[in-house]
Design a protein around this motif. Structure first.
Motif, PDB file in Angstrom:
ATOM      1  N   GLU A  70      -0.453 -10.752  -9.256  1.00 33.86           N
ATOM      2  CA  GLU A  70       0.473 -11.727  -8.687  1.00 33.86           C
ATOM      3  C   GLU A  70       0.040 -12.299  -7.340  1.00 33.86           C
ATOM      4  OE1 GLU A  70       4.166  -9.581  -8.589  1.00 33.86           O
ATOM      5  OE2 GLU A  70       4.595 -10.024 -10.700  1.00 33.86           O
ATOM      6  N   TRP A  71      -1.198 -12.007  -6.896  1.00 33.49           N
ATOM      7  CA  TRP A  71      -1.600 -12.466  -5.569  1.00 33.49           C
ATOM      8  C   TRP A  71      -3.042 -12.964  -5.532  1.00 33.49           C
ATOM      9  CZ3 TRP A  71       1.884 -13.186  -1.835  1.00 33.49           C
ATOM     10  CH2 TRP A  71       3.089 -12.481  -1.917  1.00 33.49           C
ATOM     11  N   LEU A 248      -6.141  -5.108   6.337  1.00 35.71           N
ATOM     12  CA  LEU A 248      -5.577  -4.301   5.265  1.00 35.71           C
ATOM     13  C   LEU A 248      -4.080  -4.055   5.459  1.00 35.71           C
ATOM     14  CD1 LEU A 248      -8.414  -1.652   4.680  1.00 35.71           C
ATOM     15  CD2 LEU A 248      -7.853  -3.655   3.271  1.00 35.71           C
ATOM     16  N   ASP A 249      -3.648  -3.813   6.681  1.00 36.70           N
ATOM     17  CA  ASP A 249      -2.213  -3.581   6.925  1.00 36.70           C
ATOM     18  C   ASP A 249      -1.408  -4.842   6.623  1.00 36.70           C
ATOM     19  OD1 ASP A 249      -2.664  -0.976   7.685  1.00 36.70           O
ATOM     20  OD2 ASP A 249      -2.581  -1.389   9.847  1.00 36.70           O
ATOM     21  N   TRP A 250      -1.903  -5.984   7.068  1.00 38.28           N
ATOM     22  CA  TRP A 250      -1.197  -7.246   6.850  1.00 38.28           C
ATOM     23  C   TRP A 250      -1.072  -7.535   5.354  1.00 38.28           C
ATOM     24  CZ3 TRP A 250      -2.815 -12.031   4.785  1.00 38.28           C
ATOM     25  CH2 TRP A 250      -1.934 -13.095   4.995  1.00 38.28           C
ATOM     26  N   ILE A 251      -2.149  -7.320   4.613  1.00 37.06           N
ATOM     27  CA  ILE A 251      -2.113  -7.542   3.163  1.00 37.06           C
ATOM     28  C   ILE A 251      -1.126  -6.581   2.511  1.00 37.06           C
ATOM     29  CG2 ILE A 251      -3.460  -7.414   1.030  1.00 37.06           C
ATOM     30  CD1 ILE A 251      -5.915  -8.277   2.739  1.00 37.06           C
ATOM     31  N   ARG A 252      -1.181  -5.320   2.888  1.00 40.15           N
ATOM     32  CA  ARG A 252      -0.260  -4.327   2.311  1.00 40.15           C
ATOM     33  C   ARG A 252       1.192  -4.666   2.612  1.00 40.15           C
ATOM     34  NH1 ARG A 252      -0.214   0.801   5.690  1.00 40.15           N
ATOM     35  NH2 ARG A 252       0.933  -0.736   6.924  1.00 40.15           N
ATOM     36  N   ASP A 253       1.462  -5.082   3.845  1.00 41.97           N
ATOM     37  CA  ASP A 253       2.845  -5.358   4.241  1.00 41.97           C
ATOM     38  C   ASP A 253       3.454  -6.506   3.447  1.00 41.97           C
ATOM     39  OD1 ASP A 253       2.601  -3.323   6.070  1.00 41.97           O
ATOM     40  OD2 ASP A 253       2.400  -4.634   7.823  1.00 41.97           O
ATOM     41  N   HIS A 254       2.639  -7.463   3.024  1.00 44.23           N
ATOM     42  CA  HIS A 254       3.165  -8.623   2.308  1.00 44.23           C
ATOM     43  C   HIS A 254       3.083  -8.480   0.783  1.00 44.23           C
ATOM     44  CE1 HIS A 254       4.030 -11.288   5.670  1.00 44.23           C
ATOM     45  NE2 HIS A 254       2.918 -10.849   6.246  1.00 44.23           N
ATOM     46  N   THR A 255       2.165  -7.651   0.303  1.00 47.75           N
ATOM     47  CA  THR A 255       1.959  -7.574  -1.152  1.00 47.75           C
ATOM     48  C   THR A 255       2.174  -6.186  -1.736  1.00 47.75           C
ATOM     49  OG1 THR A 255      -0.405  -6.998  -0.981  1.00 47.75           O
ATOM     50  CG2 THR A 255       0.178  -9.356  -0.892  1.00 47.75           C
TER      51      THR A 255
END
Length: 260
Positions: A70-71, A248-255
């Motif tokens: 989905e991303w 990695l944190d930013w990607i995890r937080d949004h997805t």
């Protein structure tokens, strides 16, 4: 005061010695949509099933990487317009396995770094359409110096060429940020940037913006295409990508996507 002015003059002179950079998307256009891997090789079917083409409603072309069902991950400077058409599983750019129209409400921009996310309708994976894995948190401090990686995108094979619609790939070697900063300065080459050598004119250009840089060893997505030398894609100067491990944190937080 004279001492201060002397120091300031030296600082300005030093800064001006560095090269400028340009987003590949913003390079001068030719008759067809611009976007190219310079001096690469044609990709066989299924070589980079995670690579997508992004045709924005404003008329420009970028690349992106499927990171889950989905991303898609891309560059922030690509994001704009009311919508984007996502081309999945295309070797010939205009002959995708399928496409999805995605409205701007599904765009997530970073705000302070040249990286962005696009939420896509759920896609099923097979050999022509598949995700690429992110580095794991165990690798978040890996600088990947001297590692080999592959970048893929649609485009011409030299500066100023029209866009050949066939997917091109090129093998590139990652370099230390200090080597890259010797060309562009630390103001451009921060901790969030990963650079590659451009040898024999081999590199990224044009609408390759937002596209993937994937390691040969382990096939991990380590870079998102950001910029090339203002002197041109074939000037032989390093090209810059957003460093995925930095985000990695930013990607995890949004997805919710993370590898441990």
């Amino acid at each position: 005061m004279k001492v201060f002015l002397t120091i300031l003059a030296l600082a300005v002179a030093s800064a001006s010695a560095y090269e400028s950079v340009v987003h590949p998307k913003d390079l001068s256009k030719v008759a067809k949509i611009e976007g190219r891997i310079t001096n690469g090789y044609p990709a066989e079917e299924g070589k980079a099933p995670y690579t997508v083409g992004l045709g924005f409603s404003g008329g420009w072309w970028c690349g992106g990487s499927i990171i889950s069902n989905e991303w898609v991950l891309t560059a922030e400077h690509c994001i704009g317009g009311d919508a984007v058409t996502v081309y999945f599983g295309a070797t010939w750019r205009t002959n995708a396995q399928f496409t999805h129209w995605v409205g701007s409400g599904n765009f997530i921009t970073h705000g302070s770094a040249d990286i962005a996310l696009i939420r896509i309708p759920h896609v099923d994976f097979w050999h022509m359409v598949n995700k690429v894995e992110l580095p794991s948190y165990n690798d978040r401090y890996n600088d990947y110096n001297e590692w080999w990686a592959v970048a893929c995108g649609w485009g011409g094979t030299y500066d100023g060429s029209p866009l050949p619609d066939y997917l091109q790939c090129v093998d590139l070697q990652i370099i230390h940020n200090s080597e890259c900063a010797s060309y562009y300065g630390t103001g451009t080459v921060g901790d969030n940037i990963i650079c590659v050598r451009v040898v024999d004119g081999k590199g990224t250009c044009g609408g390759d913006s937002g596209g993937p840089l994937v390691t040969h060893d382990g096939s991990k997505l380590v870079g998102v295409t950001n910029w090339v030398s203002g002197a041109g894609c074939q000037a032989g100067h390093p090209a810059g990508f957003q460093r995925v491990t930095y985000h990695l944190d930013w990607i995890r937080d949004h997805t919710g996507i993370a590898y441990y």
